[in-house]
Structure formats: structure tokens, C-alpha cells
Design a protein around this motif. Structure first.
Motif, PDB file in Angstrom:
ATOM      1  N   PRO A   1       0.800  -1.228   0.000  1.00 34.04           N
ATOM      2  CA  PRO A   1       0.000   0.000   0.000  1.00 34.04           C
ATOM      3  C   PRO A   1       0.836   1.283   0.000  1.00 34.04           C
ATOM      4  O   PRO A   1       0.484   2.248  -0.678  1.00 34.04           O
ATOM      5  CB  PRO A   1      -0.838  -0.106   1.283  1.00 34.04           C
ATOM      6  CG  PRO A   1      -0.843  -1.545   1.639  1.00 34.04           C
ATOM      7  CD  PRO A   1       0.428  -2.116   1.106  1.00 34.04           C
ATOM      8  N   ALA A   2       1.953   1.296   0.723  1.00 32.64           N
ATOM      9  CA  ALA A   2       2.785   2.508   0.774  1.00 32.64           C
ATOM     10  C   ALA A   2       3.362   2.819  -0.604  1.00 32.64           C
ATOM     11  O   ALA A   2       3.375   3.986  -1.027  1.00 32.64           O
ATOM     12  CB  ALA A   2       3.898   2.342   1.810  1.00 32.64           C
ATOM     13  N   ALA A   3       3.821   1.805  -1.308  1.00 33.82           N
ATOM     14  CA  ALA A   3       4.386   2.015  -2.643  1.00 33.82           C
ATOM     15  C   ALA A   3       3.306   2.491  -3.614  1.00 33.82           C
ATOM     16  O   ALA A   3       3.535   3.407  -4.416  1.00 33.82           O
ATOM     17  CB  ALA A   3       5.040   0.729  -3.142  1.00 33.82           C
TER      18      ALA A   3
ATOM     19  N   GLN B   1      -3.640   4.760   0.429  1.00 28.85           N
ATOM     20  CA  GLN B   1      -3.288   5.856   1.339  1.00 28.85           C
ATOM     21  C   GLN B   1      -4.031   5.719   2.669  1.00 28.85           C
ATOM     22  O   GLN B   1      -3.452   5.955   3.732  1.00 28.85           O
ATOM     23  CB  GLN B   1      -3.589   7.217   0.701  1.00 28.85           C
ATOM     24  CG  GLN B   1      -3.018   8.385   1.483  1.00 28.85           C
ATOM     25  CD  GLN B   1      -1.497   8.356   1.543  1.00 28.85           C
ATOM     26  OE1 GLN B   1      -0.833   8.360   0.520  1.00 28.85           O
ATOM     27  NE2 GLN B   1      -0.941   8.296   2.744  1.00 28.85           N
ATOM     28  N   ALA B   2      -5.281   5.315   2.626  1.00 26.59           N
ATOM     29  CA  ALA B   2      -6.049   5.118   3.864  1.00 26.59           C
ATOM     30  C   ALA B   2      -5.437   4.007   4.711  1.00 26.59           C
ATOM     31  O   ALA B   2      -5.352   4.130   5.944  1.00 26.59           O
ATOM     32  CB  ALA B   2      -7.511   4.802   3.543  1.00 26.59           C
TER      33      ALA B   2
ATOM     34  N   ASP C   1      -1.017   1.906   9.409  1.00 22.77           N
ATOM     35  CA  ASP C   1       0.442   1.817   9.226  1.00 22.77           C
ATOM     36  C   ASP C   1       0.823   0.853   8.111  1.00 22.77           C
ATOM     37  O   ASP C   1       1.838   0.156   8.192  1.00 22.77           O
ATOM     38  CB  ASP C   1       1.130   1.405  10.531  1.00 22.77           C
ATOM     39  CG  ASP C   1       0.997   2.473  11.610  1.00 22.77           C
ATOM     40  OD1 ASP C   1       1.055   3.671  11.266  1.00 22.77           O
ATOM     41  OD2 ASP C   1       0.815   2.102  12.781  1.00 22.77           O
ATOM     42  N   GLY C   2      -0.020   0.778   7.068  1.00 20.91           N
ATOM     43  CA  GLY C   2       0.266  -0.069   5.919  1.00 20.91           C
ATOM     44  C   GLY C   2      -0.042  -1.541   6.129  1.00 20.91           C
ATOM     45  O   GLY C   2       0.166  -2.351   5.229  1.00 20.91           O
ATOM     46  N   ASP C   3      -0.566  -1.900   7.313  1.00 14.63           N
ATOM     47  CA  ASP C   3      -0.877  -3.301   7.636  1.00 14.63           C
ATOM     48  C   ASP C   3      -2.370  -3.545   7.422  1.00 14.63           C
ATOM     49  O   ASP C   3      -3.176  -3.393   8.335  1.00 14.63           O
ATOM     50  CB  ASP C   3      -0.474  -3.592   9.083  1.00 14.63           C
ATOM     51  CG  ASP C   3      -0.780  -5.021   9.510  1.00 14.63           C
ATOM     52  OD1 ASP C   3      -1.178  -5.844   8.649  1.00 14.63           O
ATOM     53  OD2 ASP C   3      -0.635  -5.309  10.717  1.00 14.63           O
ATOM     54  N   THR C   4      -2.731  -3.948   6.218  1.00 15.06           N
ATOM     55  CA  THR C   4      -4.138  -4.113   5.855  1.00 15.06           C
ATOM     56  C   THR C   4      -4.864  -5.077   6.783  1.00 15.06           C
ATOM     57  O   THR C   4      -5.983  -4.799   7.221  1.00 15.06           O
ATOM     58  CB  THR C   4      -4.268  -4.610   4.405  1.00 15.06           C
ATOM     59  OG1 THR C   4      -3.533  -3.736   3.544  1.00 15.06           O
ATOM     60  CG2 THR C   4      -5.712  -4.656   3.967  1.00 15.06           C
ATOM     61  N   ALA C   5      -4.257  -6.211   7.091  1.00 11.38           N
ATOM     62  CA  ALA C   5      -4.927  -7.227   7.908  1.00 11.38           C
ATOM     63  C   ALA C   5      -5.282  -6.710   9.293  1.00 11.38           C
ATOM     64  O   ALA C   5      -6.251  -7.177   9.902  1.00 11.38           O
ATOM     65  CB  ALA C   5      -4.071  -8.478   8.017  1.00 11.38           C
ATOM     66  N   SER C   6      -4.547  -5.715   9.793  1.00  9.87           N
ATOM     67  CA  SER C   6      -4.873  -5.182  11.119  1.00  9.87           C
ATOM     68  C   SER C   6      -6.236  -4.495  11.117  1.00  9.87           C
ATOM     69  O   SER C   6      -6.876  -4.391  12.167  1.00  9.87           O
ATOM     70  CB  SER C   6      -3.783  -4.229  11.627  1.00  9.87           C
ATOM     71  OG  SER C   6      -3.773  -3.024  10.891  1.00  9.87           O
ATOM     72  N   LEU C   7      -6.701  -4.077   9.955  1.00  9.32           N
ATOM     73  CA  LEU C   7      -8.040  -3.481   9.837  1.00  9.32           C
ATOM     74  C   LEU C   7      -9.073  -4.447  10.401  1.00  9.32           C
ATOM     75  O   LEU C   7      -9.967  -4.057  11.133  1.00  9.32           O
ATOM     76  CB  LEU C   7      -8.327  -3.166   8.366  1.00  9.32           C
ATOM     77  CG  LEU C   7      -9.625  -2.470   8.005  1.00  9.32           C
ATOM     78  CD1 LEU C   7      -9.482  -1.772   6.680  1.00  9.32           C
ATOM     79  CD2 LEU C   7     -10.823  -3.364   7.969  1.00  9.32           C
TER      80      LEU C   7
END
Length: 192
Positions: free
Chosen positions: A54-56, A91-92, A98-104
Motif C-alpha cells: 500500500p505505501a508504494a 493511502q487510507a 500503518d500499511g498493515d491491511t490485515a490489522s483493519l
């Protein structure tokens, strides 16, 4: 680890099964486009861009990313506009997780919290959020208390949405269900 079969393409399904941002992106792309092709979109991005980080993705120059997403075969019928949505989603995830999608979803304590987090994402309306909650529960065993309430009918057994697609046969059954639902809605609208 779940072995998803939504895109009906081994490499695309492997990516959906192993990369949480790819799965979330597939859900984002699932509108006005055949479901399996929408969920194959993240593999096209990864193959062309080199990563689904996601950051890239968020840091990439928008015109260049739009070109990458709209090059045939495009990631979506509306490749350029969806490229912008993918970057907003990335970006969200960077800003809020912090770029960690699974933490959502892994840190959501309740179904209501998970649903609210999904609704806050760019491109995720009420229906899309409900369906994704059901997908997480049915296929990834992410079942925070209250998930069935927030996902409504999508939590039920049957073939209602992408949450129920586990092979080619179930994909067709979901397609048939959606077609019948549209026909009912059209008949009801004509009758009123």
C-alpha cells in the motif's frame, strides 16, 4: 491460510489468499464489472507494478499508476478512475493502519467496529462493507462478535455474494442469484 477461488485464475487467487491488500483491492474493484475479473485486478497491478504494498502504491505518481491500471487488459472497465480509487484506498491503509491491511480486521473487537472501519474506507459503501464482513467471516474465519448482524443477509448460507464464491460452480450460483434479484426488483418497480 484460506485458499480463495474468487478470480478463478490460480495466480490471481493465490495473491488474494496471501495478500490482504490485494483482497481488499479486489473488493474495491467489484462494481460494474464481472466479479471474477474485478478480483483478478490486483494480480494485474502486482504483475505490472511489482508489488501490492500500500505505501508504494500510495506514493506512486497518479498519472503513471493510471496508465499502468488502464493498459489492456485493464484492471477494470473504468481503469483510470479505479486506479485513483486504489491509490486512495492504499493511502487510507497507510494512514490509518500503518500499511498493515490485515490489522483493519484482525484488531476489530466487534462486528460493528469492523463494519465502521470498512465504511470509512474510500470506495466502500454500506453494501460493499456488509459483503466484505461476510467474506472475511465465511472464508477467512474472521468472526468478531456481531458480524452476522452487520452483514445481514450476506451472513446467511446460500449463494448471495462474493463471500459465497469458493469455486466455479458457486460463482455461477451467485451470478444466478443476483440476476434473479435484479429481475424481482425490476418487476416490483414496474408494479408500483
Amino acid at each position: 491460510m484460506a485458499k480463495l477461488q474468487i478470480a478463478q485464475e490460480p495466480a490471481a487467487d493465490e495473491l488474494l489468499s496471501t495478500d490482504p491488500f490485494a483482497l481488499l483491492t479486489g473488493m474495491l474493484l467489484d462494481q460494474q464489472f464481472p466479479m471474477e475479473r474485478a478480483f483478478a485486478g490486483p494480480a494485474k497491478i502486482r504483475d505490472r507494478f511489482g508489488t501490492m504494498d500500500p505505501a508504494a502504491i500510495a506514493a506512486t505518481e497518479p498519472e503513471a499508476f493510471a496508465d499502468l491500471c488502464s493498459t489492456p487488459p485493464a484492471i477494470h472497465r473504468y481503469g483510470r478512475s479505479m486506479a485513483g480509487r486504489v491509490q486512495q484506498l492504499a493511502q487510507a491503509i497507510v494512514d490509518d493502519y500503518d500499511g498493515d491491511t490485515a490489522s483493519l480486521w484482525n484488531t476489530a473487537k466487534t462486528g460493528d467496529e469492523l463494519f465502521a472501519r470498512l465504511r470509512a474506507l474510500p470506495g466502500f459503501g454500506e453494501q460493499k462493507a456488509k459483503i466484505f464482513v461476510a467474506l472475511l467471516a465465511k472464508q477467512l474465519e474472521v468472526k468478531p462478535p456481531g458480524w452476522t448482524k452487520v452483514s445481514g443477509d450476506y451472513s446467511k448460507k446460500g449463494f448471495r455474494s462474493v463471500a459465497d464464491v469458493v469455486d466455479g460452480d458457486s460463482l455461477q450460483q451467485v451470478r444466478d442469484f443476483k440476476k434473479a434479484a435484479k429481475a424481482r426488483a425490476k418487476a416490483e418497480a414496474a408494479g408500483s
